[in-house]
Structure formats: structure tokens, C-alpha cells
Design an enzyme around this catalytic site. Structure first.
Site, PDB file in Angstrom:
ATOM      1  CG  ASP A 204      -4.889  -5.593  24.292  1.00 28.02           C
ATOM      2  OD1 ASP A 204      -4.370  -5.561  23.163  1.00 28.02           O
ATOM      3  OD2 ASP A 204      -4.405  -6.214  25.261  1.00 28.02           O
ATOM      4  CD  GLU A 241      -5.539  -7.914  20.008  1.00 25.91           C
ATOM      5  OE1 GLU A 241      -4.473  -8.154  19.413  1.00 25.91           O
ATOM      6  OE2 GLU A 241      -5.622  -7.836  21.249  1.00 25.91           O
TER       7      GLU A 241
END
Length: 494
Positions: A204, A241
Site C-alpha cells: 500500500d 500501489e
């Protein structure tokens, strides 16, 4: 000396290349993101549905303790309090059991890991009982202190790479990944998950961390656990990401040497095409010509948990479960096309973009309810259980690495192509019928269209397609039909 250096370089190259391998079991492809599902429910889904239907992997929501927020929004999972494996999805024992059960049926686990930051102010109590003081950057559950964070500042300018990587994303306390103690804690967390049998990670907010720091962390990770069926020396598959739509200081190319990236341009572009803003005929060169990262560095998707809510990238062009006909067509195209590593989204229904998953009491996550036609209810959408999607996962497995051949288009929004001599698909996004004799590339015989139905024994519950000895077939897709796509493959031959 030169030989020794060469060996070292080759060894480093081997390590680097290893983390682009998905670690899928043989003959499987495609993962699904079971967003906010409980571990026990995922384990059962691996055994009852994902395994039998050829899915290769499952991406799970963050596994570590997060801040408990009022009204329990989905995004509380992205506000870490500690690295204890205790969330609304379950505890460490349940997670470990899930990974083991999924691996046993050929379905690999990929964990959404959050180590760019810790919780923002207000996140003082965690799902595992830990307390924290984000305002003073104190997280005793790890433990982290103010020494482990970057100075407090806001991200206001995405053309300033230093600001994007050293300041706080929406007030989330920004960890300093260049700090050796932080690196130790992150590696310890990821290694623990590797011990439990996971196959890889979605990192993330990777864009908000320095690539050099990530390289150190990835380079220190242990190899995958051979007790779970992984080959000796296998490295975790890493997908980062990185939202890169162009025009910013940070580029995905800074990260593709470290792992794959979430290719948001794929989501944006496929949405534009199937919403009718671009013509299907232009899909003939789908791939890097559209500005995507290389195929083995691209995790591709129609939508994800962020952009289906208008967060991230793509805006109103992103297709979601709320536009089912076009969504199924786009998903079928993604799964039929060889480009990238596809990930299917599995959502819960929402009307408010902050809304968390269905619960039994406002806090405890409810289990999905399964209907007789495989679909879900109880507030769960379960796109992965839509026939038009799970049958295309089987299509992808059936065609393997065969190349695209026999491309046809009508100069507008009707296209068709084969995958070698193993599969054939046709799409109609025009407002008039597709009715043509097309080259399928397939051996002669009668095939079940796996979009309108499924092969059941020697019969088909949907439409059938008759392929002649010359490989041609009459293909009809009415513009008013429920589905604007047709697909046949060698394993669906009657």
C-alpha cells in the site's frame, strides 16, 4: 575477481527477477480481491469455489491491527496500530489456518500490507486491544516512537517528490523507511507472514516511499515457505500501489525494477473503452502502447477498492458492479487478453463511499450469503461469483500462453480474436447486432458459450457455437442481449 563479480551480479539479478513471479500453482491464473472478507470465510471460499473454479490467488485486506474508527469505515484497515495479526477479519490462528487451507487447494494468498504510515490522530485504540497516541507518534504495540517517523508536514504538491514521500498522506503518521529500526520491524512483520505461507504482498502507498528504502526491505525478506508447496528459493511476489497517470514527479518506472505495479491506466482505459468513449477496434494494440508498464510488471484490474469509490485514479470512467453489462464485458476482455496479471474485484455493495462491510451488529463483519445460482446476498456483491467472470478465469487457464490470433473488428465497437487454437471471444458494444461468419481458430465441433451458460456434462446451459472444419463459425451477439460478449474454448467443447 571478474568471475566472482559476475556471479554476484547474476545472483542479484536472480533475486530481483524472482519477485516478479506470482508463485501461482501450475495451470492457474488470475487472483481475486476478497475485500473485507473474514479469514474463516475466505478459507471456505478457497475450498468450495476458488479452487474448483481455477482461481490462482486471493488478495486479502490488511491483516494487522488497525485503529477502531467511529461507524467502522472500510478505510480504518489502512490505519495501523501494531503488527499483531488481529482485525475484524479474524486473529492470527484463523489467518494461518486460512492460508494453509487455501494453499492446499492451489489458491495462493497475497496480503495488502501497510507500512508507509501508522494511524492518524484519533486512532487511539486498536482491533487487538493495543492503545496508541498518534498525536505524539507513540505506537507501543510495535513499538514505534517519534524517532521512527518523518517530521510532520502535509502533501499538497504531487510535483514535489520529496513532499510526496516524506510528508503525511491525509494526516497518517509517516514512517521513515530509511530508519534501520523501522526496516527491522517491517521485515519482521513481512517475514512472519511468509512463515505462515503467503505468496506475496500488495504494498500500500508504495509511491509515498523511497524506492531505495523499499529495495532494502524487499532484499532482506526470507524466501517463501516450502512447507506450503513453494519451490525452494522462491521470493514473495511484490505488487506496489503506484498511481501514475502521468504528469507528476513520481513515475511507476522508479518502482518496476523492484516489483510489479498496480496499473491504474489499465483500469482508466478499459473503463473509457467499454463506456463507449473509445472504440473497441482500438484494443488491437492493447498493452504497453497504451502507456502501461511491461506485462510482467503490471497488475491489471477493471476497478479496485479505492477507485470504485472515486478515490485514486480514473474518476467517473471507472467501471464497477453498478454498471453490470459493461463491467462483465471489460472483465471478460481483461481475462481473455494475455496482457498483465489480472485481479478480479469482489466487493460489498455501498451507497456511501466511507461505508464499511456488512456487519451483524455494527462492528462484527457478517459472512456472505450464497444463493443457488452461486451469487451472493447479504450486502455482498461477489463479482467473482458471476458466471461471466469465473468462467473467464477458466478460459484464461485453458488458453495458457497462446498468442492472440485471428483479430477481427468492424471498424467500430465489434471485435473478436482467438488465443491460438484454444479459445475465441467476441464482443459487441455497438447499438446494433453482431452477425458475422468469423475465424475462431478452433478445431471443428460444437462448443458451449461460457458467458451465457456453462458446460454441464455433455450439454450446455447457454448458447452453443458450431465451428466448421475451416475453423469458421456464425457468431451472433444481439445488441439487446444481457451480455455483450461470447466466449468458447477447448475445455468447453461438447
Amino acid at each position: 575477481m571478474f568471475l566472482a563479480k559476475s556471479i554476484v551480479c547474476l545472483a542479484l539479478l536472480a533475486v530481483a527477477n524472482a519477485q516478479f513471479d506470482t508463485n501461482y500453482a501450475s495451470g492457474r491464473s488470475g487472483m481475486v480481491h476478497l475485500f473485507e472478507w473474514k479469514w474463516d470465510d475466505i478459507a471456505a471460499e478457497c475450498e468450495n469455489f476458488l479452487g474448483p473454479n481455477g482461481f490462482a490467488g486471493v488478495q486479502v485486506s490488511p491483516v494487522n491491527e488497525n485503529a477502531v474508527k467511529d461507524s467502522r469505515p472500510w478505510w480504518e484497515r489502512y490505519q495501523p496500530i501494531s503488527y499483531k495479526l488481529e482485525t475484524r477479519s479474524g486473529n492470527e490462528q484463523q489467518f494461518a489456518s486460512m492460508v494453509k487451507r487455501c494453499n492446499a487447494v492451489g489458491v495462493r494468498t497475497y496480503v495488502d500490507v501497510v507500512f508507509n504510515h501508522m494511524a492518524a490522530d484519533g486512532g487511539t485504540y486498536g482491533t487487538g486491544g493495543s492503545t496508541a497516541s498518534p498525536s505524539t507518534k507513540s505506537f507501543p504495540g510495535v513499538p514505534y516512537s517519534s524517532l521512527d517517523f518523518n517530521p510532520t508536514c502535509s502533501i499538497n504538491n504531487y510535483n514535489d517528490a520529496n513532499q510526496v514521500r516524506n510528508c503525511e498522506l491525509v494526516g497518517l503518521r509517516d514512517l521513515n523507511q530509511g530508519n534501520s529500526y523501522v526496516q527491522d520491524k517491517v521485515v519482521e512483520f513481512l517475514d512472519h507472514l511468509i512463515d505462515l505461507g503467503v505468496a506475496g504482498f500488495r504494498v500500500d502507498a508504495a509511491k509515498h516511499m523511497w524506492p531505495a528504502d523499499l529495495a532494502v526491505i524487499y532484499g532482506r525478506l526470507k524466501t517463501l515457505n516450502t512447507d506450503h508447496g513453494f519451490n525452494s528459493g522462491s521470493k514473495a511476489y511484490i505488487v506496489e500501489e503506484v498511481i501514475d497517470m502521468g504528469g507528476e514527479a513520481i513515475s511507476k518506472s522508479e518502482y518496476t525494477g523492484l516489483g510489479a505495479v498496480t496499473e491504474f491506466r489499465h483500469s482508466d482505459s478499459i473503463g473509457k473503452v467499454f463506456r463507449g468513449k473509445d472504440q473497441l477496434q482500438y484494443l488491437t494494440n492493447w498493452g504497453t502502447a497504451w502507456g502501461f508498464a511491461a506485462s510482467d510488471r503490471s497488475l491489471v484490474f477493471v476497478d479496485n477498492h479505492d477507485n470504485q469509490r472515486g478515490h485514486g485514479a480514473g474518476g467517473a470512467d471507472v467501471l464497477t458492479y453498478k454498471v453490470p453489462k459493461q463491467y462483465k464485458m471489460a472483465s471478460a476482455f481483461m481475462l481473455a487478453h494475455p496482457f498483465g496479471t489480472p485481479r478480479v474485484m469482489s466487493s460489498f455493495s455501498f451507497s456511501d463511499t466511507d461505508q464499511g462491510p456488512p456487519t451483524t451488529d455494527g462492528h462484527n463483519i457478517a459472512s456472505p450469503v450464497f444463493n443457488s445460482d452461486n451469487s451472493c446476498s447479504g450486502g455482498w456483491v461477489c463479482e467473482h461469483r458471476w458466471r461471466q467472470i469465473y468462467n473467464m478465469v477458466a478460459f484464461r487457464n485453458a488458453v495458457g500462453s497462446d498468442a492472440i490470433q485471428n483479430w477481427w473488428d468492424n471498424g467500430s465497437n465489434q471485435i473478436a480474436f482467438s488465443r491460438g487454437s484454444r479459445g475465441f471471444v467476441a464482443f459487441n458494444n455497438d447499438n446494433y447486432d453482431l452477425n458475422s461468419s468469423l475465424q475462431t481458430g478452433l478445431p471443428a465441433g460444437t462448443y458451449c458459450d461460457v458467458i451465457s451458460g456453462s458446460k454441464s456434462g455433455s450439454s450446455c446451459t447457454g448458447k452453443t457455437v458450431s465451428v466448421g472444419s475451416d475453423g469458421r463459425a456464425s457468431i451472433y451477439l444481439g445488441s439487446s442481449e444481457d451480455d455483450g460478449v461470447l466466449a468458447i474454448h477447448v475445455n468447453a467443447k461438447l
